[in-house]
Design an enzyme around this catalytic site. Structure first.
Site, PDB file in Angstrom:
ATOM      1  CG  HIS A 455      -2.283   0.526   1.200  1.00  0.00           C
ATOM      2  ND1 HIS A 455      -2.515   1.910   0.009  1.00  0.00           N
ATOM      3  CD2 HIS A 455      -2.981   0.643   1.910  1.00  0.00           C
ATOM      4  CE1 HIS A 455      -3.754   2.019   0.143  1.00  0.00           C
ATOM      5  NE2 HIS A 455      -4.160   1.805   1.412  1.00  0.00           N
ATOM      6  CG  ASP A 459      -3.455   4.261  -3.382  1.00  0.00           C
ATOM      7  OD1 ASP A 459      -2.711   4.535  -2.140  1.00  0.00           O
ATOM      8  OD2 ASP A 459      -3.559   6.081  -4.318  1.00  0.00           O
TER       9      ASP A 459
END
Length: 484
Positions: A455, A459
């Site tokens: 992450h 995204d």
């Protein structure tokens, strides 16, 4: 003429290696191209041949040490020539000079020389003096055996002694037969004469407490570090473990230790998130069954789902280049890899897992990918992998499906930004849409793809779109033309 053996560059991205074992010892003869030592780089063990024939004059790095590429490992030469080469081609008259320098050393037995050194501490000086009397016997013994020692002095030792203006008669040798090694000289340089004499006082453990400064210089920094890396599981003795009656305590092998270290590092580095999609493999299954027999006859192994998934994934990586990147938060940088080196995790018969790397996978079609997967898997299970076979991957696929997994959330192969898991494909009843737009229940080959992604690098929208692209490729491509 002597030759220095250095840590070789065993792969494009390999920067260091661990000395597993020396096949030769000081004094042994070795032939050119004969195996000299074995080195481990990450999970691959490599035998290193000797670059020349001769006698092993000195081993500079002990087993278990991890050193950088280019580090000097050993000295090979002609033992009969070293006696005539006290320096770099210097005349034989150089030999008596070190002996003459060593001769005055026993003369100041009255400790006239040691007194100026502890001058800042005049009161303790008279007490340590009787203690160096014992170490003084060690250099004296070395001096008496000076000719034998000088015949095996390596060029590295001579160079260090010359650069630091060291009288080798003051250095106690820890090598075979009292031979002075580079480690002995380095210890002398770091701690002075008292540090060099300290090994002789080991019989009296309470006495070395007097020379405080040498206590840190007795052990060179590199061996201290490598000792920790060579035996990461050793500190916990069986008595320290919660062993129950009937339990068996088993030492971890080096591969399992390395896997454990890599997994912890990956979890501590990347921000792991997992996303999955369901895929209808019916389109792939029809083509796979149509070519099943001919493929097996031609290639010698079965045509599995993995090459199809890999081919679909490579195309998706081209559409989402951020997934094919490496993320370096500490540097404030990312590396976008314009070539796709596809990592494929290979199970080593439940004894470990290793990720092989298909270089330039974006230049291969389905057949080429299948052949590379098979070739690297065979090398891995046969213990024939080379360092370049397991380095440089930009994205990884792991394939637990053949073992019966339903959904898997693998750990990222850092510095990759993601890893794809291919799980079991099985027949299931599912809703399908007919050509006329009506819905129906049908039996299809259904499976799941799971993506563990970092992450920090991108995204959730990118992760889902990337997975959806792989799903669409698998369900809609004309796979027949990939096999023709």
């Amino acid at each position: 003429m002597s030759i220095t053996v250095t840590m070789p560059q065993l792969g494009e991205t390999v920067t260091e290696g661990t000395i597993l074992s020396w096949h030769k010892q000081p004094g042994d003869t070795v032939a050119e191209d004969e195996v000299l030592l074995e080195i481990s780089t990450d999970k691959v063990d490599t035998e290193v041949p000797s670059p020349a024939s001769g006698t092993i004059l000195e081993i500079l790095v002990p087993e278990g040490s991890t050193v950088a590429v280019g580090t000097e490992l050993a000295i090979i030469g002609d033992a009969s020539e070293t006696a005539a080469q006290p320096g770099a081609g210097e005349p034989d008259t150089e030999q008596p000079e070190p002996q003459a320098a060593a001769a005055p050393e026993p003369a100041p037995v009255a400790e006239a020389a040691p007194q100026p050194e502890p001058a800042p501490q005049p009161e303790p000086a008279p007490q340590p003096e009787p203690q160096p009397a014992a170490p003084a016997s060690a250099p004296a013994a070395a001096a008496s055996d000076g000719n034998g020692m000088r015949t095996v002095l390596s060029p590295v030792v001579r160079k260090l002694a010359s650069e630091h203006d060291i009288d080798l008669g003051q250095v106690a040798g820890s090598g075979q037969g009292g031979r002075i090694t580079r480690k002995d000289v380095m210890a002398f340089i770091e701690g002075g004469a008292a540090a060099a004499a300290a090994p002789a006082t080991t019989a009296a453990p309470t006495q070395p407490a007097a020379p405080v400064a040498p206590s840190h210089a007795d052990v060179p920094a590199a061996p201290a570090r490598t000792a920790a890396t060579a035996q990461p599981a050793a500190p916990a003795a069986a008595g320290d473990l919660p062993v129950l009656p009937g339990d068996e305590v088993v030492d971890l092998d080096r591969l399992r230790i390395r896997i454990g270290q890599n997994m912890i590092k990956a979890k501590q580095t990347a921000a792991h998130v997992w996303t999955s999609v369901e895929v209808d493999f019916e389109n792939v299954e029809k083509v796979r069954q149509a070519h099943r027999s001919s493929w097996k006859q031609t290639e010698g192994y079965s045509l599995t789902y993995l090459p199809f998934i890999a081919r679909a994934t490579i195309e998706a990586l081209g559409e989402f280049p951020v997934v094919n990147s490496s993320f370096y938060l500490d540097h404030g940088k990312r590396i976008l890899h314009h070539q796709i080196n596809l990592g494929i995790a290979v199970d080593l018969n439940q004894e470990g897992l290793i990720v092989t790397s298909i270089k330039g996978a974006d230049g291969l079609r389905l057949k080429g990918i299948a052949r590379e997967v098979r070739r690297l898997a065979d090398k891995a299970r046969g213990g024939k992998l080379e360092p370049d076979d397991i380095t440089g991957s930009t994205f990884t696929i792991t394939n637990p499906g053949p073992f019966g997994s339903f959904m898997s959330a693998p750990i990222i192969n850092v510095p990759n930004s993601g890893i794809l898991s291919t799980d079991t494909v099985s027949k299931r009843a599912t809703v399908v849409t007919n050509n006329d737009g009506s819905d129906a229940i049908a039996i299809r080959h259904i499976g799941y793809l799971g993506l563990t992604w970092d992450h920090r690098s991108f995204d959730g929208s990118t992760a889902v779109l990337f997975l959806r692209r792989i799903k669409e490729n698998l369900e809609t491509w004309d796979w027949e033309q990939e096999l023709t």
